[in-house]
Enzyme design. Sequence first.
Site, PDB file in Angstrom:
ATOM      1  N   SER A  19       0.812  -1.228   0.000  1.00  0.00           N
ATOM      2  CA  SER A  19       0.000   0.000   0.000  1.00  0.00           C
ATOM      3  C   SER A  19       0.838   1.266   0.000  1.00  0.00           C
ATOM      4  O   SER A  19       0.330   2.342  -0.304  1.00  0.00           O
ATOM      5  CB  SER A  19      -0.971   0.016   1.182  1.00  0.00           C
ATOM      6  OG  SER A  19      -0.282   0.202   2.399  1.00  0.00           O
ATOM      7  N   LYS A  58       0.026   5.022   6.643  1.00  0.00           N
ATOM      8  CA  LYS A  58      -0.712   5.795   5.645  1.00  0.00           C
ATOM      9  C   LYS A  58      -0.316   7.258   5.745  1.00  0.00           C
ATOM     10  O   LYS A  58       0.128   7.737   6.787  1.00  0.00           O
ATOM     11  CB  LYS A  58      -2.232   5.684   5.868  1.00  0.00           C
ATOM     12  CG  LYS A  58      -2.810   4.297   5.695  1.00  0.00           C
ATOM     13  CD  LYS A  58      -2.783   3.839   4.260  1.00  0.00           C
ATOM     14  CE  LYS A  58      -3.378   2.462   4.059  1.00  0.00           C
ATOM     15  NZ  LYS A  58      -2.496   1.368   4.423  1.00  0.00           N
TER      16      LYS A  58
END
Length: 105
Positions: A19, A58
Amino acid sequence: VLAGTGVKADFCLRARGNSMINARIMDGDIVFIRKQDMVENGEIAAVVVSNQSEATLKRVYYYQDKALLILKAENPEYEDQIYSDEQLNEVHILGKAVAFQSDVK
Protein backbone atom coordinates in the site's frame (compact mmCIF):
# COMPACT_ATOMS: atom_id res chain seq x y z
CA VAL A 1 18.41 6.08 17.30
CA LEU A 2 19.12 4.45 13.93
CA ALA A 3 22.84 3.78 13.94
CA GLY A 4 24.92 6.19 11.89
CA THR A 5 22.03 8.39 10.75
CA GLY A 6 21.00 10.57 13.66
CA VAL A 7 17.38 9.40 13.18
CA LYS A 8 15.53 9.40 16.49
CA ALA A 9 12.77 6.80 16.68
CA ASP A 10 10.84 5.20 19.53
CA PHE A 11 9.88 1.92 17.85
CA CYS A 12 9.90 0.07 14.54
CA LEU A 13 7.33 -1.72 12.43
CA ARG A 14 7.83 -4.19 9.60
CA ALA A 15 5.84 -3.13 6.55
CA ARG A 16 3.55 -5.73 5.03
CA GLY A 17 1.88 -5.48 1.68
CA ASN A 18 2.21 -2.91 -1.08
CA SER A 19 0.00 0.00 0.00
CA MET A 20 2.97 2.38 0.40
CA ILE A 21 5.10 1.43 -2.61
CA ASN A 22 4.98 4.91 -4.19
CA ALA A 23 6.63 6.23 -1.01
CA ARG A 24 9.35 3.58 -1.61
CA ILE A 25 8.22 1.60 1.46
CA MET A 26 8.12 -2.03 0.34
CA ASP A 27 6.87 -5.28 1.84
CA GLY A 28 9.35 -6.36 4.52
CA ASP A 29 10.95 -2.94 5.08
CA ILE A 30 11.59 -1.79 8.64
CA VAL A 31 9.88 1.55 9.33
CA PHE A 32 11.13 3.70 12.21
CA ILE A 33 8.43 5.56 14.12
CA ARG A 34 8.70 8.54 16.49
CA LYS A 35 5.83 8.53 18.99
CA GLN A 36 3.43 11.45 18.58
CA ASP A 37 -0.35 11.57 18.56
CA MET A 38 -0.72 13.95 15.60
CA VAL A 39 1.20 14.59 12.39
CA GLU A 40 1.14 17.35 9.78
CA ASN A 41 -1.11 16.85 6.74
CA GLY A 42 0.62 14.68 4.17
CA GLU A 43 3.02 13.01 6.60
CA ILE A 44 3.18 9.23 6.89
CA ALA A 45 2.08 7.83 10.22
CA ALA A 46 1.56 4.51 11.94
CA VAL A 47 -2.16 4.42 12.68
CA VAL A 48 -4.41 1.98 14.53
CA VAL A 49 -8.10 1.82 13.73
CA SER A 50 -10.22 0.24 16.48
CA ASN A 51 -11.72 -2.48 14.27
CA GLN A 52 -8.29 -3.62 12.98
CA SER A 53 -5.80 -5.72 14.90
CA GLU A 54 -2.64 -4.19 13.38
CA ALA A 55 -1.19 -0.75 12.78
CA THR A 56 -1.22 0.57 9.25
CA LEU A 57 1.10 3.04 7.52
CA LYS A 58 -0.71 5.79 5.65
CA ARG A 59 -0.44 9.46 4.71
CA VAL A 60 -2.65 11.40 7.09
CA TYR A 61 -4.87 14.36 6.19
CA TYR A 62 -6.95 15.93 8.99
CA TYR A 63 -9.49 18.71 8.46
CA GLN A 64 -10.55 19.90 11.91
CA ASP A 65 -13.17 22.34 10.60
CA LYS A 66 -14.95 19.45 8.84
CA ALA A 67 -14.19 16.83 11.56
CA LEU A 68 -12.69 14.72 8.76
CA LEU A 69 -9.65 12.44 8.67
CA ILE A 70 -8.40 10.77 5.49
CA LEU A 71 -5.82 7.99 5.44
CA LYS A 72 -4.23 7.65 2.00
CA ALA A 73 -2.18 4.78 0.68
CA GLU A 74 0.74 5.43 -1.65
CA ASN A 75 -0.64 3.01 -4.20
CA PRO A 76 -3.60 3.88 -6.48
CA GLU A 77 -4.97 0.33 -6.10
CA TYR A 78 -6.10 1.25 -2.57
CA GLU A 79 -9.06 3.48 -1.75
CA ASP A 80 -8.80 6.27 0.80
CA GLN A 81 -9.97 5.44 4.30
CA ILE A 82 -12.27 8.27 5.39
CA TYR A 83 -13.39 8.92 8.96
CA SER A 84 -15.66 11.68 10.19
CA ASP A 85 -17.44 12.89 13.31
CA GLU A 86 -17.83 10.03 15.83
CA GLN A 87 -15.67 7.71 13.70
CA LEU A 88 -12.67 9.87 14.58
CA ASN A 89 -12.69 8.21 18.03
CA GLU A 90 -11.77 4.91 16.32
CA VAL A 91 -8.53 6.24 14.80
CA HIS A 92 -5.35 6.56 16.88
CA ILE A 93 -2.08 7.88 15.50
CA LEU A 94 0.85 6.06 17.10
CA GLY A 95 3.56 8.19 15.57
CA LYS A 96 5.28 9.65 12.57
CA ALA A 97 7.34 7.55 10.16
CA VAL A 98 10.82 9.11 10.22
CA ALA A 99 12.92 6.57 8.29
CA PHE A 100 12.84 3.13 6.75
CA GLN A 101 15.38 0.46 6.01
CA SER A 102 15.27 -1.96 3.10
CA ASP A 103 17.26 -5.09 2.53
CA VAL A 104 19.41 -5.07 -0.60
CA LYS A 105 18.19 -7.82 -2.89
